[in-house]
Write a protein that holds these residues in place. Structure first.
Motif, short mmCIF file in Angstrom:
data_model
loop_
_atom_site.label_atom_id
_atom_site.label_comp_id
_atom_site.label_asym_id
_atom_site.label_seq_id
_atom_site.Cartn_x
_atom_site.Cartn_y
_atom_site.Cartn_z
N VAL A 15 0.84 -1.21 0.00
CA VAL A 15 0.00 0.00 0.00
C VAL A 15 0.87 1.25 0.00
CG1 VAL A 15 -1.67 1.33 1.36
CG2 VAL A 15 -2.02 -1.13 1.01
N LYS A 16 1.95 1.26 0.78
CA LYS A 16 2.85 2.42 0.82
C LYS A 16 3.48 2.69 -0.55
CE LYS A 16 4.05 2.22 5.69
NZ LYS A 16 5.09 1.89 6.67
N VAL A 17 3.84 1.62 -1.27
CA VAL A 17 4.38 1.81 -2.61
C VAL A 17 3.32 2.43 -3.51
CG1 VAL A 17 5.23 0.62 -4.68
CG2 VAL A 17 6.10 -0.03 -2.42
N MET A 18 2.11 1.90 -3.45
CA MET A 18 1.02 2.43 -4.29
C MET A 18 0.75 3.90 -4.00
SD MET A 18 -1.45 -0.91 -4.13
CE MET A 18 -2.57 -0.53 -5.49
N GLU A 19 0.86 4.28 -2.74
CA GLU A 19 0.62 5.68 -2.36
C GLU A 19 1.65 6.61 -2.99
OE1 GLU A 19 0.60 5.28 1.90
OE2 GLU A 19 -1.58 5.02 1.95
N LYS A 20 2.85 6.11 -3.28
CA LYS A 20 3.89 6.93 -3.89
C LYS A 20 3.76 7.04 -5.41
CE LYS A 20 7.33 4.70 -1.75
NZ LYS A 20 8.73 4.34 -1.44
N LYS A 49 -9.58 -4.58 1.54
CA LYS A 49 -9.26 -4.69 0.11
C LYS A 49 -8.88 -3.31 -0.43
CE LYS A 49 -11.58 -8.71 -1.49
NZ LYS A 49 -11.72 -9.31 -2.77
N ILE A 50 -7.98 -3.33 -1.40
CA ILE A 50 -7.58 -2.09 -2.08
C ILE A 50 -8.58 -1.82 -3.20
CG2 ILE A 50 -5.78 -0.97 -3.45
CD1 ILE A 50 -3.80 -2.98 -2.07
N VAL A 51 -9.08 -0.58 -3.24
CA VAL A 51 -9.97 -0.15 -4.32
C VAL A 51 -9.32 1.05 -4.99
CG1 VAL A 51 -12.27 0.66 -4.93
CG2 VAL A 51 -11.99 -0.98 -3.05
N ALA A 72 -9.60 -7.02 -15.19
CA ALA A 72 -8.52 -6.13 -15.62
C ALA A 72 -7.25 -6.40 -14.82
CB ALA A 72 -8.93 -4.67 -15.43
N GLY A 73 -6.13 -6.10 -15.46
CA GLY A 73 -4.85 -6.11 -14.77
C GLY A 73 -4.39 -4.68 -14.59
N PHE A 74 -3.47 -4.47 -13.67
CA PHE A 74 -2.91 -3.13 -13.48
C PHE A 74 -1.44 -3.23 -13.08
CE2 PHE A 74 -4.10 -4.22 -9.17
CZ PHE A 74 -3.11 -3.67 -8.39
N GLU A 75 -0.74 -2.14 -13.33
CA GLU A 75 0.66 -2.01 -12.95
C GLU A 75 0.93 -0.56 -12.60
OE1 GLU A 75 4.87 -0.95 -13.28
OE2 GLU A 75 3.24 -0.14 -14.49
N MET A 76 1.74 -0.36 -11.58
CA MET A 76 2.21 0.97 -11.23
C MET A 76 3.63 0.85 -10.69
SD MET A 76 -0.18 1.80 -7.88
CE MET A 76 -1.72 1.45 -8.68
N ASP A 77 4.42 1.88 -10.91
CA ASP A 77 5.80 1.85 -10.42
C ASP A 77 6.23 3.25 -10.01
OD1 ASP A 77 7.22 3.07 -12.93
OD2 ASP A 77 6.02 1.43 -13.72
N CYS A 78 7.26 3.27 -9.18
CA CYS A 78 7.79 4.55 -8.70
C CYS A 78 9.24 4.34 -8.26
CB CYS A 78 6.94 5.09 -7.55
SG CYS A 78 6.87 3.99 -6.12
N GLU A 79 9.87 5.42 -7.83
CA GLU A 79 11.25 5.37 -7.35
C GLU A 79 12.20 4.78 -8.38
OE1 GLU A 79 11.95 6.93 -4.57
OE2 GLU A 79 9.91 7.12 -3.83
N GLU A 94 16.77 0.87 -10.36
CA GLU A 94 16.13 0.79 -9.06
C GLU A 94 14.66 1.06 -9.29
OE1 GLU A 94 18.03 3.59 -6.48
OE2 GLU A 94 19.69 2.23 -6.06
N TYR A 95 13.78 0.48 -8.49
CA TYR A 95 12.34 0.67 -8.66
C TYR A 95 11.57 0.07 -7.49
CZ TYR A 95 12.51 -4.23 -9.89
OH TYR A 95 12.74 -5.57 -9.86
N GLU A 96 10.33 0.48 -7.41
CA GLU A 96 9.32 -0.20 -6.60
C GLU A 96 8.11 -0.33 -7.52
OE1 GLU A 96 10.00 1.09 -2.03
OE2 GLU A 96 9.08 2.62 -3.31
N SER A 97 7.45 -1.48 -7.48
CA SER A 97 6.31 -1.67 -8.38
C SER A 97 5.27 -2.57 -7.72
CB SER A 97 6.76 -2.28 -9.71
OG SER A 97 7.29 -3.58 -9.51
N VAL A 98 4.06 -2.43 -8.24
CA VAL A 98 2.94 -3.29 -7.83
C VAL A 98 2.22 -3.72 -9.10
CG1 VAL A 98 0.76 -3.43 -6.54
CG2 VAL A 98 2.68 -2.11 -5.61
#
Length: 156
Positions: A15-20, A49-51, A72-79, A94-98
């Protein structure tokens, strides 16, 4: 996940990664190939659950695809950061992803403002007085996450 040493296992850390993250890429089922959209998003936790909340115009291809198959699928990344070591000619990221999946549904008109509020909160930590006149021209939809995984690679 092949690289278990990079897996983010704790739900709160995911969740913290997603928030970024600033952009969520949503993948919908199209006839021959997936249809992928980069979207602004907001998120909240509902009963553990994450919405994810999104917005867009009132009509378009994504709504036709959601109506035909709401999985559906999803992807997000940061850092993200390129790391090079010129002395040995190597480079890495370097990365963080969900990455995850779930089901998408349109938000009814009576819940649209709440969805937009959640979305705006992701980008503006303080209350941002957005123009409510856009509401009749805006569709809000959400993805309830059924499963997701997190991954992190930090060189240092």
């Amino acid at each position: 996940m092949r690289r278990k040493d990079r897996e983010i296992k704790e739900f709160d850390e995911i969740v913290k990664v997603m928030e970024k993250c600033q952009v969520c890429r949503l993948a919908l089922h199209d006839e021959e190939y997936p249809y992928i959209l980069p979207l602004n998003f907001g998120m909240e936790l509902e009963e553990g659950k994450i919405v994810l909340y999104f917005h867009g115009a009132l009509e378009g291809k994504k709504y036709d695809l959601i109506a035909a198959d709401n999985r559906a699928g999803f992807e997000m990344d940061c850092e993200t950061r390129l790391v090079t070591t010129p002395e040995d000619g190597n480079c890495t990221m370097e990365y963080e992803s969900v990455v995850g999946w779930g089901r998408v549904e349109l938000v009814p008109d009576e819940e649209k403002e709440r969805g937009l509020d959640i979305l705006m909160k992701h980008y503006h930590k303080e209350d941002f007085p957005y123009n409510k006149a856009i509401m009749p021209r805006t569709q809000v939809f959400k993805l309830t996450v059924e499963a997701c995984t997190g991954k992190r690679r930090m060189k240092a």
